[in-house]
Write a protein that holds these residues in place. Structure first.
Motif, mmCIF file in Angstrom:
data_model
loop_
_atom_site.group_PDB
_atom_site.id
_atom_site.type_symbol
_atom_site.label_atom_id
_atom_site.label_comp_id
_atom_site.label_asym_id
_atom_site.label_seq_id
_atom_site.Cartn_x
_atom_site.Cartn_y
_atom_site.Cartn_z
ATOM 1 N N ASN A 1 0.819 -1.210 0.000
ATOM 2 C CA ASN A 1 0.000 0.000 0.000
ATOM 3 C C ASN A 1 0.853 1.260 0.000
ATOM 4 N N ALA A 2 0.329 2.297 -0.619
ATOM 5 C CA ALA A 2 0.960 3.613 -0.598
ATOM 6 C C ALA A 2 -0.159 4.635 -0.704
ATOM 7 N N TYR A 3 0.207 5.899 -0.653
ATOM 8 C CA TYR A 3 -0.832 6.922 -0.775
ATOM 9 C C TYR A 3 -0.385 8.068 -1.670
ATOM 10 N N PHE A 4 -1.253 8.429 -2.595
ATOM 11 C CA PHE A 4 -0.973 9.519 -3.537
ATOM 12 C C PHE A 4 -1.978 10.654 -3.310
ATOM 13 N N PRO A 5 -1.650 11.866 -3.792
ATOM 14 C CA PRO A 5 -2.464 13.040 -3.469
ATOM 15 C C PRO A 5 -3.901 12.995 -4.007
ATOM 16 N N LEU A 6 -4.734 13.716 -3.287
ATOM 17 C CA LEU A 6 -6.142 13.895 -3.659
ATOM 18 C C LEU A 6 -6.264 14.772 -4.911
ATOM 19 N N PHE A 7 -5.301 15.696 -5.059
ATOM 20 C CA PHE A 7 -5.364 16.681 -6.154
ATOM 21 C C PHE A 7 -4.523 16.239 -7.342
ATOM 22 N N VAL A 8 -5.089 16.412 -8.515
ATOM 23 C CA VAL A 8 -4.358 16.095 -9.742
ATOM 24 C C VAL A 8 -4.301 17.360 -10.597
ATOM 25 N N PRO A 9 -3.092 17.857 -10.875
ATOM 26 C CA PRO A 9 -3.014 19.043 -11.739
ATOM 27 C C PRO A 9 -3.694 18.763 -13.079
ATOM 28 N N LYS A 10 -4.392 19.742 -13.581
ATOM 29 C CA LYS A 10 -5.170 19.538 -14.800
ATOM 30 C C LYS A 10 -4.290 19.033 -15.946
ATOM 31 N N SER A 11 -3.068 19.553 -16.009
ATOM 32 C CA SER A 11 -2.187 19.169 -17.115
ATOM 33 C C SER A 11 -1.832 17.680 -17.068
ATOM 34 N N PHE A 12 -1.855 17.088 -15.865
ATOM 35 C CA PHE A 12 -1.575 15.650 -15.768
ATOM 36 C C PHE A 12 -2.737 14.859 -16.354
ATOM 37 N N LEU A 13 -3.919 15.279 -15.962
ATOM 38 C CA LEU A 13 -5.110 14.551 -16.396
ATOM 39 C C LEU A 13 -5.257 14.585 -17.915
ATOM 40 N N GLU A 14 -4.756 15.675 -18.494
ATOM 41 C CA GLU A 14 -4.886 15.858 -19.943
ATOM 42 C C GLU A 14 -4.026 14.904 -20.753
ATOM 43 N N LYS A 15 -2.977 14.396 -20.114
ATOM 44 C CA LYS A 15 -1.936 13.742 -20.907
ATOM 45 C C LYS A 15 -2.388 12.499 -21.664
ATOM 46 N N GLU A 16 -3.214 11.668 -21.022
ATOM 47 C CA GLU A 16 -3.706 10.503 -21.742
ATOM 48 C C GLU A 16 -5.066 10.913 -22.297
ATOM 49 N N GLU A 17 -5.125 11.042 -23.603
ATOM 50 C CA GLU A 17 -6.256 11.722 -24.232
ATOM 51 C C GLU A 17 -7.603 11.059 -23.952
ATOM 52 N N GLU A 18 -7.681 9.774 -24.183
ATOM 53 C CA GLU A 18 -8.956 9.067 -23.989
ATOM 54 C C GLU A 18 -9.389 9.129 -22.534
ATOM 55 N N HIS A 19 -8.402 8.947 -21.649
ATOM 56 C CA HIS A 19 -8.632 9.003 -20.211
ATOM 57 C C HIS A 19 -9.231 10.361 -19.847
ATOM 58 N N ALA A 20 -8.606 11.429 -20.322
ATOM 59 C CA ALA A 20 -9.050 12.789 -20.037
ATOM 60 C C ALA A 20 -10.482 12.992 -20.507
ATOM 61 N N GLU A 21 -10.749 12.550 -21.717
ATOM 62 C CA GLU A 21 -12.076 12.727 -22.292
ATOM 63 C C GLU A 21 -13.125 11.969 -21.471
ATOM 64 N N GLY A 22 -12.769 10.778 -21.047
ATOM 65 C CA GLY A 22 -13.700 9.940 -20.316
ATOM 66 C C GLY A 22 -14.137 10.530 -18.995
ATOM 67 N N PHE A 23 -13.237 11.254 -18.351
ATOM 68 C CA PHE A 23 -13.561 11.747 -17.010
ATOM 69 C C PHE A 23 -13.886 13.237 -16.966
ATOM 70 N N ALA A 24 -13.631 13.948 -18.051
ATOM 71 C CA ALA A 24 -13.770 15.412 -18.057
ATOM 72 C C ALA A 24 -15.125 15.887 -17.533
ATOM 73 N N LYS A 25 -16.184 15.168 -17.895
ATOM 74 C CA LYS A 25 -17.528 15.657 -17.575
ATOM 75 C C LYS A 25 -17.905 15.521 -16.104
ATOM 76 N N GLU A 26 -17.109 14.824 -15.333
ATOM 77 C CA GLU A 26 -17.530 14.616 -13.945
ATOM 78 C C GLU A 26 -16.452 14.968 -12.931
ATOM 79 N N CYS A 27 -15.655 15.990 -13.268
ATOM 80 C CA CYS A 27 -14.572 16.373 -12.367
ATOM 81 C C CYS A 27 -14.900 17.605 -11.539
ATOM 82 N N ALA A 28 -14.590 17.523 -10.247
ATOM 83 C CA ALA A 28 -14.647 18.702 -9.387
ATOM 84 C C ALA A 28 -13.303 19.401 -9.502
#
Length: 489
Positions: free
Chosen positions: A63-90
């Motif tokens: 087990n490990a722990y990573f941050p609650l916050f993800v910089p927007k530029s990180f989320l953008e990097k994998e295109e399909e991934h970004a598109e899939g989650f874009a509509k439901e992000c706080a």
RNA sequence: CGGGGCAUAGCACAGCCUGGUAGUGCGCUCGCUUUGGGAGCGAGAGGUCGCAAGUUCGAAUCCUGCUGCCCCGACCA
């Protein structure tokens, strides 16, 4: 408070909501779409966590722990991934409040973040950004990490446990040197989930792979376990993804292989969430309340004294104390409810509502006869048993109940799984609920049309699907195996 | 985001149409009787009626605005 629960047969969703409130599992919070998990509900989740965590450790994960916050530029990097989650992000845009001249607080317009932070809907982005620094050589692999965390997906419509805006889960994120190893990991963890669902939750599941349209955003292949609820709807209870090299490429995670060549790492991710609580409730419970499998029940045995006078109670307690000690020593969680603010009848109903697998009732008549009344939650039957060797009796009874609950759920699923070969039969069967096993021509167009017309989706292509030549139930085109259709949660 | 509903004591609700200073059940406190399937009687405590502005001599009730939650759909684990 009214006494009876709504009936499953009359209003399933009301029954579901009520059982959660009345059994003290959770309640709606002041925050839209978010729930408060109450101590009794959380105790079940903790037992789930413990069992799963042990299984993850046993398969080599840490087990490990990573941050609650993800910089927007990180989320953008994998295109399909970004598109899939874009509509439901706080999104967090500011880092400070200040006193509002008109009273209260206001967002300080001078505290705008340079880059917005996304509250994680899942952690692939932040984790693979981190893995970049951890992976240089094939000797660093495999990297087998899990984290227990909360995530946020801004759902339009929420339901307690099944779909909440914030939920608790575990997410495993692994990196491997070869495609084969990563696929193997994906399948291994699916197996762990199936094992957990069946042997701990007593919920039979179908293991399968998702069609491309139902795949996790950014995955090459999504595996899942699908369970059938008592109202005939399917519930996806866990997923395991083979992510290929998609994230390694997006985050530039390369390692030097044994041939001294640079190669992108292969990835998997897998998760189960508090949604499992919903599966547990809907798979077993009845019109009297919750039915919990002994392995996950916070209280496995409740003991209720039946007495008239304080002297009687003292006499009973004296007899009960060593039994409690013995049960505890045998690893059975037991509660002795000698509270005097409720009568025994009330307690019977209350612990049934809460799904406690076994109830013992002990009164003066029992003491004289050397017996105890043993009531089973799963069958709602009770019988008088000798107090002698009661711990052995209960230990095996708990096992029997665990098995019985599973068998019952399995029989239900078998009775509600239908092989269908014509479009007419398909439509009417889907209407009635259950798993519908039918041929599909493999095209997204057919899948989409069926969804439009019947609201049924392809839950999965079962891993154990038999090869047989058939015709697509909708288009009539050739098909080599049956897939599972159902209306889903 | 569309459509509907709701907001009054810890909980579930009535009262609102037709304005007159707050009511029922459960729960809670105390007492007595009870106790093998959700006890009975008696006495009590508990509410700025979601927020704000308006009409009125007077607002839970009428008008306007806001906020929140729930349900049904589209989207999703």
């Amino acid at each position: 408070m009214s006494k009876a629960l709504p009936k499953r047969s009359e209003n399933y969703s009301e029954w579901y909501n009520e059982i959660i409130k009345r059994a003290d599992l959770a309640e709606n919070s002041a925050v839209r779409g978010c729930m408060v998990i109450k101590p009794y509900g959380y105790a079940i989740w903790e037992k789930m966590q413990r069992a799963l965590d042990d299984m993850f450790k046993a398969t080599g994960h840490v087990n490990a722990y990573f941050p609650l916050f993800v910089p927007k530029s990180f989320l953008e990097k994998e295109e399909e991934h970004a598109e899939g989650f874009a509509k439901e992000c706080a999104v967090v845009t500011h880092y400070r409040l200040k006193a509002n001249p008109e009273g209260g607080l206001m967002v300080d317009p001078n505290a705008k973040l340079e880059e917005e932070l996304i509250i994680r809907p899942t952690s692939e982005a932040i984790i693979w950004n981190t893995y970049k620094n951890w992976i240089q050589s094939w000797r660093d692999l495999p990297l087998l990490i899990n984290q227990w965390a909360n995530v946020v997906r801004w759902e339009m419509r929420t339901r307690l446990f099944l779909r909440t805006a914030e939920f608790l889960w575990q997410e495993g994120h692994t990196a491997h040197a070869t495609r084969e190893e990563a696929v193997e990991e994906t399948e291994r963890m699916l197996g762990v989930y199936a094992d957990f669902a069946e042997n701990w939750m007593a919920v039979p599941v179908i293991q399968g792979v998702k069609t491309p349209s139902e795949r996790f955003a950014g995955a090459e292949e999504t595996y899942c376990i699908e369970a059938l609820m008592q109202d005939g709807k399917a519930l996806q209870a866990g997923t395991s993804h083979f992510l290929g090299q998609n994230f390694a490429k997006s985050f530039d995670v390369q390692f030097v292989n044994k041939e001294n060549q640079l190669e992108y790492a292969w990835a998997t991710s897998w998760g189960v969430s508090t949604r499992l609580m919903g599966a547990l409730i809907m798979a077993h419970s009845d019109d009297q309340g919750l039915v919990l499998p002994p392995k996950l029940a916070p209280i496995q045995v409740v003991i209720i004294p039946i007495y008239r006078s304080p002297e009687d109670l003292a006499t009973i307690s004296e007899k009960v104390d060593p039994i409690i000690a013995e049960l505890k020593a045998a690893g059975i969680s037991v509660k002795y409810d000698d509270s005097d603010n409720q009568r025994s009848g009330w307690k019977f109903a209350e612990y049934e509502l809460k799904g406690v697998p076994i109830r013992l009732a002990l009164g003066m008549r029992d003491l004289e006869a050397g017996t105890v009344e043993v009531a089973r939650r799963d069958t709602l039957t009770k019988e008088s048993m000798p107090l002698e060797k009661i711990v052995e009796t209960l230990t095996s009874l708990l096992d029997e109940i665990q098995t019985n609950i599973y068998d019952k759920a399995l029989k239900f699923r078998e009775a509600n799984t239908f092989a269908v070969d014509s479009w007419e039969d398909f439509k009417s069967q889907i209407e009635q609920g259950g798993f519908v096993s039918a041929h599909w021509d493999g095209t997204p167009e057919t899948e989409e049309t069926i969804k439009q017309q019947t609201k049924a989706t392809i839950r999965c292509i079962p891993l154990d699907a038999v090869e047989e030549s058939g015709k697509c139930v909708f288009s009539g085109n050739p098909s080599s195996k049956r897939v599972i259709f159902a209306k889903a949660y």
